[in-house]
Design an enzyme around this catalytic site. Structure first.
Site, PDB file in Angstrom:
ATOM      1  N   ARG A   1       0.855  -1.181   0.000  1.00  9.46           N
ATOM      2  CA  ARG A   1       0.000   0.000   0.000  1.00  9.46           C
ATOM      3  C   ARG A   1       0.893   1.234   0.000  1.00  9.46           C
ATOM      4  O   ARG A   1       2.105   1.124   0.158  1.00  9.46           O
ATOM      5  CB  ARG A   1      -1.021   0.024   1.156  1.00  9.46           C
ATOM      6  CG  ARG A   1      -0.783  -0.819   2.357  1.00  9.46           C
ATOM      7  CD  ARG A   1       0.237  -0.295   3.341  1.00  9.46           C
ATOM      8  NE  ARG A   1       0.185   1.127   3.535  1.00  9.46           N
ATOM      9  CZ  ARG A   1       1.252   1.896   3.695  1.00  9.46           C
ATOM     10  NH1 ARG A   1       2.459   1.370   3.687  1.00  9.46           N
ATOM     11  NH2 ARG A   1       1.140   3.177   3.870  1.00  9.46           N
ATOM     12  N   GLY A   2       0.277   2.400  -0.200  1.00 14.28           N
ATOM     13  CA  GLY A   2       1.036   3.620  -0.424  1.00 14.28           C
ATOM     14  C   GLY A   2       1.069   3.885  -1.917  1.00 14.28           C
ATOM     15  O   GLY A   2       1.443   3.019  -2.707  1.00 14.28           O
ATOM     16  N   ALA A   3       0.666   5.100  -2.319  1.00 11.77           N
ATOM     17  CA  ALA A   3       0.474   5.384  -3.752  1.00 11.77           C
ATOM     18  C   ALA A   3       1.698   5.074  -4.613  1.00 11.77           C
ATOM     19  O   ALA A   3       1.577   4.380  -5.623  1.00 11.77           O
ATOM     20  CB  ALA A   3       0.029   6.839  -3.928  1.00 11.77           C
TER      21      ALA A   3
ATOM     22  N   ARG B   1      -7.223  -0.483  -7.042  1.00 12.11           N
ATOM     23  CA  ARG B   1      -7.448   0.599  -6.072  1.00 12.11           C
ATOM     24  C   ARG B   1      -7.806   1.870  -6.853  1.00 12.11           C
ATOM     25  O   ARG B   1      -6.998   2.346  -7.637  1.00 12.11           O
ATOM     26  CB  ARG B   1      -6.192   0.899  -5.226  1.00 12.11           C
ATOM     27  CG  ARG B   1      -5.665  -0.180  -4.309  1.00 12.11           C
ATOM     28  CD  ARG B   1      -6.502  -0.504  -3.090  1.00 12.11           C
ATOM     29  NE  ARG B   1      -6.775   0.569  -2.151  1.00 12.11           N
ATOM     30  CZ  ARG B   1      -6.010   0.936  -1.130  1.00 12.11           C
ATOM     31  NH1 ARG B   1      -4.859   0.344  -0.923  1.00 12.11           N
ATOM     32  NH2 ARG B   1      -6.402   1.886  -0.295  1.00 12.11           N
TER      33      ARG B   1
ATOM     34  N   GLN C   1      -1.845   1.793  10.155  1.00 12.55           N
ATOM     35  CA  GLN C   1      -0.551   1.874   9.474  1.00 12.55           C
ATOM     36  C   GLN C   1       0.470   2.655  10.300  1.00 12.55           C
ATOM     37  O   GLN C   1       1.667   2.357  10.265  1.00 12.55           O
ATOM     38  CB  GLN C   1      -0.689   2.553   8.102  1.00 12.55           C
ATOM     39  CG  GLN C   1      -1.518   1.772   7.104  1.00 12.55           C
ATOM     40  CD  GLN C   1      -2.945   2.262   7.043  1.00 12.55           C
ATOM     41  OE1 GLN C   1      -3.540   2.606   8.060  1.00 12.55           O
ATOM     42  NE2 GLN C   1      -3.517   2.291   5.856  1.00 12.55           N
TER      43      GLN C   1
ATOM     44  N   ASP D   1      -2.258  10.731  -1.990  1.00  9.41           N
ATOM     45  CA  ASP D   1      -2.611   9.731  -2.991  1.00  9.41           C
ATOM     46  C   ASP D   1      -3.056  10.363  -4.299  1.00  9.41           C
ATOM     47  O   ASP D   1      -2.968   9.739  -5.351  1.00  9.41           O
ATOM     48  CB  ASP D   1      -3.713   8.814  -2.453  1.00  9.41           C
ATOM     49  CG  ASP D   1      -3.158   7.834  -1.444  1.00  9.41           C
ATOM     50  OD1 ASP D   1      -2.876   6.696  -1.838  1.00  9.41           O
ATOM     51  OD2 ASP D   1      -2.962   8.214  -0.274  1.00  9.41           O
TER      52      ASP D   1
ATOM     53  N   ASN E   1      -5.704  12.117   0.784  1.00 11.38           N
ATOM     54  CA  ASN E   1      -4.744  11.300   1.523  1.00 11.38           C
ATOM     55  C   ASN E   1      -5.516  10.420   2.499  1.00 11.38           C
ATOM     56  O   ASN E   1      -6.745  10.495   2.601  1.00 11.38           O
ATOM     57  CB  ASN E   1      -3.725  12.186   2.252  1.00 11.38           C
ATOM     58  CG  ASN E   1      -2.538  11.391   2.776  1.00 11.38           C
ATOM     59  OD1 ASN E   1      -1.967  10.572   2.066  1.00 11.38           O
ATOM     60  ND2 ASN E   1      -2.166  11.604   4.030  1.00 11.38           N
ATOM     61  N   LYS E   2      -4.789   9.596   3.225  1.00 10.52           N
ATOM     62  CA  LYS E   2      -5.394   8.642   4.157  1.00 10.52           C
ATOM     63  C   LYS E   2      -6.414   9.325   5.063  1.00 10.52           C
ATOM     64  O   LYS E   2      -6.195  10.432   5.544  1.00 10.52           O
ATOM     65  CB  LYS E   2      -4.297   7.997   4.998  1.00 10.52           C
ATOM     66  CG  LYS E   2      -4.760   6.938   5.968  1.00 10.52           C
ATOM     67  CD  LYS E   2      -5.562   5.838   5.306  1.00 10.52           C
ATOM     68  CE  LYS E   2      -4.808   5.153   4.190  1.00 10.52           C
ATOM     69  NZ  LYS E   2      -5.699   4.284   3.365  1.00 10.52           N
TER      70      LYS E   2
END
Length: 334
Positions: free
Chosen positions: A50-52, A84, A183, A224, A234-235
Site C-alpha cells: 500500500r502507499g500510492a 485501487r 498503518q 494519494d 490522503n489517508k
C-alpha cells in the site's frame, strides 16, 4: 549518518515479484511471491502492498510478469487498474508501461525497474527539499505510513523526516495510529524504530490534545492524489489534522512526487473516494469489536483543501501556498 532506510518492501527476484506482506507487520516479516498480474492486483487490493508510489511500482512489475509469460496484456492492464481507485500513481504507472507500445517482456521489465529507481531518486530529492523547511530541533507529527514501505524506498513524508533526522534537525516524531488499518502503529512506528529515530505513538483522537500541549512545529503527510488547485486526497484522518494544525498555529506539509498530481481534476470534489468493507471498522484482525450487524462507514481517504496546506514538497521543488497558479508554476517549469 546514513539516511537510507533498512526496509525493502518491493523486490524483483528470479523473474518473480516479491512483496513484503504489510498486513502482518510488525510481528512477522514475510515476503509474498507474485507470478501474474492478477496475483499482483490481488496483493494491491488486499493491502499486502500500500502507499500510492509503491502501488504504481508494483503494478508496473505486474505488467512485466504477464509480458514475460506471454499472457494477454490488455487483461493485465484491466485487472491492475481495477485494484485501487484513488491512488493516481497506479494509473500513471500503467499508462507509462502502455506508452512503450510493446509486449516485449524484457523491455517492460526494464521500464518497471526504471520507475522503481526513479521513485527512490525522487524521494531523496524530496527529502532534501522538505528538510530545508524545518527549523532545528523540530518536533513533527505524521499520519499513516509514507516511508520505504509505501514507496520504492526512503519515503515521501517519512523520507523528509528521515533526511531531516540524518541532518540533525529532528528532535522527536509523533505518529498517529491511523485507524482502521493502523498503518501508523504497525508500520510507521516500526520503520522509525528500525532507523533509531525517536517516535511516540498517538491515538488518532488524542491529536488535538497533543497539539495544544506540545505544539509540534509541523504536520507532515503524504498524498494519494493532488488536483490542479492543490487539494489533496490522503489517508482518512488527514483533513482533520490539517484543521487542527491551522487552529493551533502549526504548519502543514504534504510530500508527494509530481506523478501524484492529477491536473485533469479541478478540485478535490472531483476525486473518487474509495469505500472499503465495513468489516475493517467493525472488527480488528478478524475479531469482532462492534455488535454483530452494526453498520459502519469506511472511506479510505479524505480531501484536505489547499488553503489548509502550507507547502507541497515534490522532487522538483516546493509549492508554497498551493493554488491553481502555484501548482501550474512548478509543474510547467519542468
Amino acid at each position: 549518518m546514513s539516511q537510507h532506510s533498512q526496509v525493502i518492501a518491493i523486490e524483483w527476484r528470479q523473474q518473480t515479484l516479491q512483496l513484503l506482506d504489510q498486513r502482518i507487520l510488525p510481528h512477522q516479516q514475510q515476503m509474498i511471491e507474485c507470478q501474474t498480474a492478477a496475483e499482483t492486483a490481488n496483493a494491491i487490493r488486499e493491502m499486502v502492498v500500500r502507499g500510492a508510489p509503491a502501488i504504481g511500482i508494483t503494478a508496473a512489475y505486474g505488467i512485466a510478469l504477464d509480458a514475460l509469460a506471454g499472457r494477454d496484456l490488455e487483461a493485465a492492464y484491466k485487472v491492475l487498474a481495477e485494484s485501487r481507485p484513488t491512488a493516481v500513481n497506479l494509473f500513471w504507472a500503467l499508462e507509462r508501461m502502455a506508452a512503450l507500445g510493446t509486449s516485449d517482456g524484457e523491455q517492460l521489465l526494464a521500464e518497471a525497474r526504471r520507475i522503481h529507481a526513479e521513485d527512490i531518486a525522487h524521494n531523496l530529492a524530496m527529502g532534501q527539499f522538505g528538510a530545508e523547511l524545518l527549523g532545528n530541533n523540530a518536533t513533527v507529527y505524521t499520519h499513516c505510513n509514507t516511508g520505504a514501505l509505501a514507496t520504492g524506498g526512503h519515503g515521501t513524508a517519512l523520507g523528509i523526516i528521515r533526511s531531516a533526522w540524518a541532518g540533525g534537525k529532528i528532535k522527536h516524531v509523533y505518529a498517529g495510529e491511523t485507524r482502521p488499518w493502523l498503518q501508523g502503529a504497525r508500520l510507521t512506528a516500526w520503520e522509525l524504530m528500525q532507523d533509531n529515530i525517536p517516535v511516540s505513538l498517538v491515538c488518532d483522537g488524542a491529536a488535538a490534545q497533543l497539539f495544544r500541549a506540545e505544539k509540534p512545529e509541523w504536520v507532515i503527510v503524504g498524498a494519494d492524489r493532488i488536483t490542479a488547485n492543490g487539494d489533496v486526497a490522503n489517508k482518512i484522518g488527514t483533513y482533520s489534522l490539517a484543521v487542527l494544525a491551522r487552529h493551533h498555529g502549526m504548519k502543514f506539509m504534504v510530500a508527494a512526487p509530481s506523478t501524484t498530481f492529477d491536473l485533469s481534476l479541478n478540485s478535490g470534489n472531483d476525486i473518487p473516494i474509495e469505500q472499503r468493507p465495513m468489516s475493517e471498522v467493525t472488527s480488528l484482525q478478524g475479531i469482532q469489536i462492534a455488535p454483530q450487524k452494526c453498520q459502519a462507514i469506511n472511506p479510505s481517504f479524505d480531501v484536505t483543501p489547499a488553503e489548509l496546506i502550507d507547502a507541497i514538497v515534490t522532487e522538483r521543488g516546493v509549492i508554497h501556498q498551493p493554488s491553481v497558479a502555484t501548482v501550474a508554476a512548478l509543474l510547467d517549469s519542468h
